[in-house]
Design an enzyme around this catalytic site. Structure first.
Site, mmCIF file in Angstrom:
data_model
loop_
_atom_site.group_PDB
_atom_site.id
_atom_site.type_symbol
_atom_site.label_atom_id
_atom_site.label_comp_id
_atom_site.label_asym_id
_atom_site.label_seq_id
_atom_site.Cartn_x
_atom_site.Cartn_y
_atom_site.Cartn_z
ATOM 1 N N HIS A 56 -15.156 40.653 149.294
ATOM 2 C CA HIS A 56 -15.757 41.976 149.062
ATOM 3 C C HIS A 56 -16.403 42.030 147.675
ATOM 4 C CE1 HIS A 56 -15.145 46.611 149.701
ATOM 5 N NE2 HIS A 56 -16.238 46.377 148.996
ATOM 6 N N HIS A 58 -20.292 43.024 145.543
ATOM 7 C CA HIS A 58 -21.616 43.668 145.610
ATOM 8 C C HIS A 58 -22.488 43.002 144.544
ATOM 9 C CE1 HIS A 58 -19.944 47.111 147.967
ATOM 10 N NE2 HIS A 58 -18.860 46.871 147.259
ATOM 11 N N ARG A 60 -25.892 42.895 144.146
ATOM 12 C CA ARG A 60 -27.011 43.708 143.629
ATOM 13 C C ARG A 60 -28.413 43.145 143.699
ATOM 14 N NH1 ARG A 60 -23.615 47.769 144.238
ATOM 15 N NH2 ARG A 60 -22.311 48.316 142.490
ATOM 16 N N ASN A 90 -24.676 47.024 151.070
ATOM 17 C CA ASN A 90 -25.147 48.357 150.653
ATOM 18 C C ASN A 90 -26.196 48.356 149.553
ATOM 19 O OD1 ASN A 90 -23.058 47.395 148.937
ATOM 20 N ND2 ASN A 90 -22.803 49.413 148.078
ATOM 21 N N HIS A 175 -15.142 50.775 155.295
ATOM 22 C CA HIS A 175 -14.870 51.590 154.107
ATOM 23 C C HIS A 175 -14.357 52.908 154.683
ATOM 24 C CE1 HIS A 175 -15.833 53.231 149.950
ATOM 25 N NE2 HIS A 175 -15.461 54.283 150.657
ATOM 26 N N HIS A 240 -10.301 47.731 150.862
ATOM 27 C CA HIS A 240 -9.638 48.477 149.768
ATOM 28 C C HIS A 240 -8.733 49.625 150.187
ATOM 29 C CE1 HIS A 240 -13.243 50.824 150.511
ATOM 30 N NE2 HIS A 240 -14.035 50.080 149.747
ATOM 31 N N ASP A 313 -13.852 43.969 145.450
ATOM 32 C CA ASP A 313 -14.803 45.090 145.484
ATOM 33 C C ASP A 313 -15.584 45.103 144.160
ATOM 34 O OD1 ASP A 313 -16.252 47.343 146.074
ATOM 35 O OD2 ASP A 313 -14.569 48.733 145.971
ATOM 36 N N HIS A 317 -21.941 48.265 137.557
ATOM 37 C CA HIS A 317 -22.938 49.286 137.209
ATOM 38 C C HIS A 317 -23.142 49.222 135.704
ATOM 39 C CE1 HIS A 317 -22.976 51.131 141.177
ATOM 40 N NE2 HIS A 317 -21.657 51.081 141.185
HETATM 41 C C1 NCD Z 1 -19.280 50.109 145.639
HETATM 42 C C2 NCD Z 1 -20.642 49.797 145.012
HETATM 43 O O1 NCD Z 1 -20.914 50.247 143.909
HETATM 44 O O2 NCD Z 1 -21.422 49.074 145.638
HETATM 45 N N1 NCD Z 1 -18.620 51.116 144.871
HETATM 46 C C3 NCD Z 1 -17.304 51.426 144.856
HETATM 47 O O3 NCD Z 1 -16.938 52.422 144.212
HETATM 48 N N2 NCD Z 1 -16.412 50.711 145.494
HETATM 49 C C4 NCD Z 1 -19.467 50.522 147.066
HETATM 50 C C5 NCD Z 1 -18.203 50.495 147.896
HETATM 51 O O4 NCD Z 1 -17.674 49.427 148.244
HETATM 52 O O5 NCD Z 1 -17.711 51.560 148.228
HETATM 53 ZN ZN ZN Z 2 -16.166 50.351 149.795
#
Ligand code: NCD
Ligand code: ZN
Length: 450
Positions: A56, A58, A60, A90, A175, A240, A313, A317
Site C-alpha cells: 500500500h 502512493h 504520485r 488514486n 478503503h 489500514h 499507506d 504530501h
Molecule cells: C492517501 C493519499 O494521500 O493518497 N491518504 C491517506 O490519508 N491515507 C489516500 C488513502 O489511502 O486513503
Molecule cells: Zn486509504
C-alpha cells in the site's frame, strides 16, 4: 553473491546459514559455503530477512511529482528495507483504465529502483476495464474507496460496490470509511457549503479529524462490505484497519470461512491522536490516528494473529500543503523510509518477534496478493534480501529520508535497530547510506490468479 554468517529469518523459522545468490535467485543455502572469486558480504551479527513487500503505497507520478515519483518513492523503499511496492490508483493519472495503466507501467519501468506492481482503481462504471485489468499479471487487486480520500476515486453507491464485488475476479482492496457518515459528521463539525462560511472555518483545528472520521465511520463501511461479500463470495482485503471493532467484524467473517484479510499501517500502531495537538495537519491521515486504548487493542490483535499484513499507506504530501487550514490540508503521511525501522525497535522492546515482522511485512503480503517468488528465503525464490542489525541505533532525521516530501511524523525518534543493506535481485541496492540500484532496475511484479 555470497551472504555469509548471518541469521536467516523466515516467517516460519530462523537458521544460521550462508546464502548463495545467482542470476537474481537464491541458489543455495548452507553452512560454511566457499565460492572462489564471488562477491562476499559478511553478515556476522546481522539478521537476514526476505525483502519487505509493501502492498500500500502512493507514489504520485505523474502529476504530483513534486511530492514523490517512482524514483524517489522506490528509493525510500530500498532505504527502508522494502524491495517490492504496490502502487495505489488514486493519484492523477488515476489507474482506472488500461490506457492509464500502460502509461504508469512505462514510467515506473524507467524510474523504479525496486520492484513494483499496481492496484487498479474502481469507479462507479468501469466494470469492463476492471475485468480486463484482473487478467493483467501486473495488477494486484481492485481498490475501492468507500469513503473519499486524496484524489477523486470514490464509490459511495451500494449498487456499484455490489457489482464490482460480484464481477472482479481477483482480490478487492477496500478503503473502508463510509462516505455518508463522513459527510454527516463533517457538517456537524463545521464544514459549510458556501465560501463565506468556509472562511469562518479557516481556524478549524486538526484534532477535529478523528471526530469526523470516528470509529463508527470505519465500522459502517466494513459491515456493508462484509454483507455484500457474503452474497458475492468476493475475496476482500481491508486496507489500514484502525479499530478493534473492524478487527472483530473481520475475524468473525474469517471464522465463517469468508476469504478476508486485513492490514494495519505503522502510524496506527506507533502514533496516537494526542500527536495531532503537536503536529496539526501533519498528523492528518485517513483513517485518522486513534486514541491510546485503540492503539493497544490493535497491538493485541496483531499478537493474536488477527491482522494479516503490515503496509505503510505511504502517502507523501508537501509541507506547504500540510500547513494549510484543516479543510484544505490533504490527508496522509510518508512511511516507506521508517516502517521496518519502527518494527525493529518494537522487536527490541519485545512487542513482537522478528519472525512475526517478516510474516506481516513480507511473507503474508506475498501470500495475500499471490506473488509466488517473494516473501521467503528459500532456494529458487528471488534474491531480494534485507540485512538488519538489532544492536545498532538509528535516529530518524529528515536529512536521511529518501522520500521527496522531506518530512516524517517520526522525526527525531531514536530507533534501536538499523538497516545495513538491501539486496535486490542478488545485487546490493542500498548499502546502509546510499541507494545503489539504478533507475529501471526495479522489475514489474507478477500477481497470480485467485
Ligand atoms: C492517501 C493519499 O494521500 O493518497 N491518504 C491517506 O490519508 N491515507 C489516500 C488513502 O489511502 O486513503
Ligand atoms: Zn486509504
Amino acid at each position: 553473491m555470497l551472504v555469509k554468517n548471518g541469521t536467516i529469518v523466515n516467517a516460519k523459522g530462523m537458521l544460521k546459514a550462508d546464502i548463495y545468490l545467482e542470476l537474481g535467485k537464491i541458489r543455495r543455502i548452507g553452512k560454511n559455503m566457499k565460492m572462489q572469486g564471488e562477491e562476499t558480504i559478511d553478515a556476522s551479527g546481522l539478521f537476514v530477512l526476505p525483502g519487505m513487500v509493501d502492498a500500500h503505497v502512493h507514489l504520485r507520478d505523474f502529476r504530483e511529482v513534486s511530492k514523490e515519483d517512482y524514483f524517489t518513492g522506490t528509493s525510500a523503499a530500498l532505504a527502508g528495507g522494502v524491495t517490492s511496492v504496490i502502487d495505489m490508483p488514486n493519484n492523477s493519472l488515476p489507474t482506472i483504465s488500461m490506457q492509464n495503466l500502460e502509461a504508469k507501467k512505462f514510467v515506473a519501468g524507467r524510474k523504479a529502483v525496486c520492484n513494483y506492481g499496481f492496484h487498479f482503481g474502481a469507479t462507479p462504471d468501469n466494470f469492463e476495464e476492471a475485468a480486463i485489468a484482473a487478467r493483467d499479471p501486473s495488477i494486484a487487486s481492485l481498490k475501492i474507496y468507500m469513503g473519499s480520500s486524496t484524489g477523486s476515486l470514490l464509490l459511495d453507491d451500494f449498487s456499484a460496490l455490489y457489482c464490482h464485488l460480484a464481477s472482479f475476479k481477483k482480490t478487492i482492496t477496500l478503503h473502508a470509511e463510509d462516505e455518508h457518515a463522513i459527510r454527516h459528521f463533517s457538517k456537524q463539525h463545521g464544514l459549510m457549503e458556501n465560501e463565506e462560511d468556509l472562511r469562518g472555518a479557516k481556524h478549524t483545528k486538526a484534532t477535529i479529524h478523528s471526530k469526523i472520521r470516528n470509529e463508527m465511520v470505519a465500522e459502517l463501511a466494513v459491515t456493508r462490505a462484509l454483507s455484500a461479500a457474503s452474497k458475492t463470495s468476493a475475496k476482500l482485503h481491508f486496507a489500514h484497519v484502525s479499530t478493534k471493532k473492524e478487527v472483530d467484524l473481520i475475524s468473525a467473517a474469517k471464522r465463517k470461512k469468508m476469504r478476508i484479510t486485513c492490514e494495519v499501517s505503522p502510524h496506527h500502531i506507533f502514533l496516537d491522536d494526542s500527536l495531532t495537538k503537536k503536529l496539526g495537519n501533519f498528523a492528518k491521515v485517513n483513517p485518522p490516528l486513534r486514541g491510546k486504548k485503540t492503539v493497544l487493542e490493535l497491538w493485541s490483535a496483531l499478537k493474536s494473529g488477527k491482522i494479516d499484513i503490515l503496509a505503510t499507506d505511504h502517502a507523501p504530501h508537501l509541507r506547504e500543503e500540510k500547513e494549510l487550514g484543516y479543510w484544505e490540508a490533504p490527508s496522509g503521511m510518508p512511511g516507506l523510509d521508517t516502517a521496518l525501522l519502527l518494527m525493529l525497535d518494537a522487536v527490541n522492546k519485545r512487542r513482537l518477534s522478528l519472525q512475526k515482522v517478516v510474516s506481516l511485512y513480507s511473507y503474508m503480503p506475498s501470500k495475500v496478493f499471490k506473488i509466488y517468488n517473494k516473501g521467503e528465503i528459500a532456494v529458487g525464490k528471488d534474491a531480494d534480501l534485507v540485512l538488519v542489525d538489532l544492536k545498532a541505533k538509528t535516529k530518524i532525521s529528515k536529512e536521511k529520508l529518501f522520500t521527496k516530501c522531506g518530512w516524517s511524523p517520526y522525526e527525531g525518534t531514536q530507533i534501536q535497530g538499523a538497516i545495513r543493506r538491501t539486496i535486490l535481485a542478488g545485487k546490493t541496492a542500498y548499502d546502509g547510506e546510499s541507494v545503489i540500484s539504478r533507475m529501471g532496475e526495479g522489475k514489474e511484479l507478477r500477481f497470480g490468479k485467485i
